[in-house]
Design a protein around this motif. Structure first.
Motif, PDB file in Angstrom:
ATOM      1  N   LEU A 195      24.893  26.348  36.304  1.00 42.07           N
ATOM      2  CA  LEU A 195      24.731  26.182  37.709  1.00 42.07           C
ATOM      3  C   LEU A 195      26.018  25.477  38.229  1.00 42.07           C
ATOM      4  O   LEU A 195      26.580  25.899  39.493  1.00 42.07           O
ATOM      5  N   ARG A 196      26.704  24.749  37.382  1.00 37.76           N
ATOM      6  CA  ARG A 196      27.789  24.094  37.816  1.00 37.76           C
ATOM      7  C   ARG A 196      28.998  25.080  37.900  1.00 37.76           C
ATOM      8  O   ARG A 196      29.985  24.899  38.754  1.00 37.76           O
ATOM      9  N   ARG A 197      29.124  26.121  36.917  1.00 35.04           N
ATOM     10  CA  ARG A 197      29.878  27.203  36.946  1.00 35.04           C
ATOM     11  C   ARG A 197      29.735  28.223  38.075  1.00 35.04           C
ATOM     12  O   ARG A 197      30.738  28.731  38.877  1.00 35.04           O
ATOM     13  N   GLU A 198      28.289  28.535  38.224  1.00 32.86           N
ATOM     14  CA  GLU A 198      28.075  29.592  39.349  1.00 32.86           C
ATOM     15  C   GLU A 198      27.879  29.388  40.597  1.00 32.86           C
ATOM     16  O   GLU A 198      27.551  30.103  41.386  1.00 32.86           O
ATOM     17  N   GLY A 199      27.391  27.887  40.914  1.00 39.43           N
ATOM     18  CA  GLY A 199      26.574  27.641  42.048  1.00 39.43           C
ATOM     19  C   GLY A 199      25.154  27.999  42.318  1.00 39.43           C
ATOM     20  O   GLY A 199      24.277  27.033  41.868  1.00 39.43           O
ATOM     21  N   ARG A 200      24.976  29.125  42.395  1.00 39.78           N
ATOM     22  CA  ARG A 200      23.537  29.488  42.417  1.00 39.78           C
ATOM     23  C   ARG A 200      23.478  30.728  41.733  1.00 39.78           C
ATOM     24  O   ARG A 200      24.440  31.615  41.442  1.00 39.78           O
ATOM     25  N   LEU A 201      22.212  31.290  41.221  1.00 37.34           N
ATOM     26  CA  LEU A 201      21.986  32.520  40.513  1.00 37.34           C
ATOM     27  C   LEU A 201      21.429  33.442  41.120  1.00 37.34           C
ATOM     28  O   LEU A 201      20.918  33.480  42.387  1.00 37.34           O
ATOM     29  N   SER A 202      21.653  34.741  40.684  1.00 38.00           N
ATOM     30  CA  SER A 202      20.913  35.802  41.363  1.00 38.00           C
ATOM     31  C   SER A 202      19.319  35.461  41.512  1.00 38.00           C
ATOM     32  O   SER A 202      18.836  34.954  40.616  1.00 38.00           O
ATOM     33  N   ILE A 203      18.756  36.426  42.301  1.00 37.36           N
ATOM     34  CA  ILE A 203      17.318  36.257  42.469  1.00 37.36           C
ATOM     35  C   ILE A 203      16.741  36.656  41.202  1.00 37.36           C
ATOM     36  O   ILE A 203      15.638  35.978  40.550  1.00 37.36           O
ATOM     37  N   ALA A 204      17.056  37.753  40.427  1.00 34.49           N
ATOM     38  CA  ALA A 204      16.451  38.062  39.265  1.00 34.49           C
ATOM     39  C   ALA A 204      16.692  37.275  38.119  1.00 34.49           C
ATOM     40  O   ALA A 204      15.767  36.652  37.516  1.00 34.49           O
ATOM     41  N   GLU A 205      17.778  36.556  38.027  1.00 34.74           N
ATOM     42  CA  GLU A 205      18.128  35.741  36.759  1.00 34.74           C
ATOM     43  C   GLU A 205      17.384  34.427  37.256  1.00 34.74           C
ATOM     44  O   GLU A 205      16.708  33.920  36.289  1.00 34.74           O
ATOM     45  N   ALA A 206      17.261  34.090  38.555  1.00 32.96           N
ATOM     46  CA  ALA A 206      16.534  32.530  38.649  1.00 32.96           C
ATOM     47  C   ALA A 206      15.142  32.837  38.516  1.00 32.96           C
ATOM     48  O   ALA A 206      14.221  31.966  37.778  1.00 32.96           O
ATOM     49  N   THR A 207      14.397  33.732  38.862  1.00 39.68           N
ATOM     50  CA  THR A 207      13.074  33.920  38.781  1.00 39.68           C
ATOM     51  C   THR A 207      12.651  34.311  37.236  1.00 39.68           C
ATOM     52  O   THR A 207      11.616  33.694  36.666  1.00 39.68           O
ATOM     53  N   ARG A 208      13.630  34.910  36.399  1.00 37.80           N
ATOM     54  CA  ARG A 208      13.210  35.085  35.054  1.00 37.80           C
ATOM     55  C   ARG A 208      13.295  33.800  34.311  1.00 37.80           C
ATOM     56  O   ARG A 208      12.532  33.385  33.542  1.00 37.80           O
ATOM     57  N   LEU A 209      14.379  32.937  34.627  1.00 34.44           N
ATOM     58  CA  LEU A 209      14.640  31.657  33.963  1.00 34.44           C
ATOM     59  C   LEU A 209      13.236  30.919  34.433  1.00 34.44           C
ATOM     60  O   LEU A 209      12.662  30.072  33.699  1.00 34.44           O
TER      61      LEU A 209
END
Length: 350
Positions: free
Chosen positions: A164-178
């Motif tokens: 999160l520090r590196r990318e800011g926010r994640l894609s919807i697919a990655e966020a929901t998968r995690l």
């Protein structure tokens, strides 16, 4: 020898006597030992990063050879070690007996060991061993110290906090998968009467799997609440407890108030994590802990689709996150499994 000089050395170094050794041209084993004192030799960079650590190079329980330090805190540290019995790398968490926090540290380790021994989800870090190690005492004026250790599977990858520090926010697919991975871990824990109580980005590890895939794994059950054996509490409200423990930015309202918490408090924390992964920040970001906790108690979050309209967050998913962040536990999904089903349904409705 200073850290800068250490970093520039070639070869390997003994953490104890500081003798410098040439790295073998061909190594048939991942380990090499100092002929003078038997400590494992480490790269100079590893020694520079953990200089003075009494466990670096040491062999614990005659099988766990400590070859590096992953991280350190007030009560101890986590190390990379080689299990010479299994022939694999492991992570060893040591709670130091010489840090003046003995009872608290041991209680936390015992709780974590007990909890992890009950969990088998592939989305929960696995515990392999637990025990005691005696160290120190080389100086006649100092008594040996007894510390406790917990051996866990070695994970390759990075914590969610780093990503999160590196990318800011994640894609919807990655966020929901995690989020789904975390909920899968919690589903088993909650069914066994365990409430994590400290879900945060540092405690979600994004592990690299063979073939390049990734999976989220929950870490650090040291603050987990475990329902006592023989308890007559209902399965729908496991491990209730009192006490404002946890991390303020991810605390449920009832947790912030020091009230009774149950599994739905963890679901609130997953909602806060999912919000941050989608939006790029937690739902409430005041600097002071008291101010953050007050917002958890009193203020509704800005819906994710409005907080980050450029992210294209589906309204159904945004509404689900807001629901998970409900002030009343009964307003949230009823269980981790129900939360997973609601995530899947939000995509079907998109």
């Amino acid at each position: 020898m200073g850290k800068a000089a250490l970093r520039s050395l070639p070869g390997l170094v003994c953490p104890r006597c500081r003798d410098h050794h040439q790295a073998p041209a061909e190594r048939t084993t991942p380990l090499a030992f100092c002929p003078r004192d038997g400590f494992a030799l480490v790269a100079p960079l590893v020694l520079a990063d953990a200089d003075g650590d009494p466990f670096l190079g040491r062999t614990i329980a005659q099988r766990y050879v400590v070859v590096g330090r992953i991280g350190a805190g007030s009560m101890g540290a986590v190390y990379r070690a080689r299990d010479i019995t299994r022939g694999q790398d492991v992570a060893v968490k040591v709670f130091r007996g010489d840090r003046g926090r003995g009872a608290r540290a041991l209680s936390r380790l015992d709780r974590e060991a007990r909890v992890l021994s009950m969990l088998r989800s592939p989305h929960t870090v696995q515990v392999l061993d637990v025990g005691e190690v005696v160290h120190g005492g080389e100086d006649a004026l100092l008594a040996p110290t007894v510390s406790r250790y917990l051996v866990m599977e070695m994970l390759e990858g990075e914590p969610l906090s780093v990503r999160l520090r590196r990318e800011g926010r994640l894609s919807i697919a990655e966020a929901t998968r995690l989020a789904t991975d975390a909920l899968t871990s919690l589903s088993e824990a909650h069914e066994k009467g365990i409430v994590h109580r400290d879900l945060k980005p540092d405690n979600v590890f994004i592990a690299r799997l063979p073939g390049g895939a990734e999976a989220g794994k929950l870490l650090d059950f040291g603050l987990a609440d475990l329902e006592p054996a023989g308890s007559e509490r209902a399965e729908s409200a496991p491990a209730a407890t009192k006490g404002p423990v946890g991390t303020p930015r991810y605390m449920s309202p009832e947790q912030a108030l020091g009230e009774v918490v149950d599994a739905r408090s963890d679901l609130y924390a997953v909602g806060a994590l999912l919000y941050q992964m989608l939006v790029g920040r937690p739902p409430f970001v005041e600097r002071g802990a008291a101010q953050v906790m007050a917002k958890h108690v009193h203020e509704p979050p800005v819906p994710p689709c409005e907080a980050a309209p450029e992210a294209g967050i589906p309204r159904a998913l945004s509404d689900l996150v807001v629901r998970a962040l409900g002030k009343r536990p009964e307003d949230r999904p009823a269980s981790a499994r129900a939360f997973i089903a609601a995530i899947e349904e939000s995509f079907a409705r998109a």
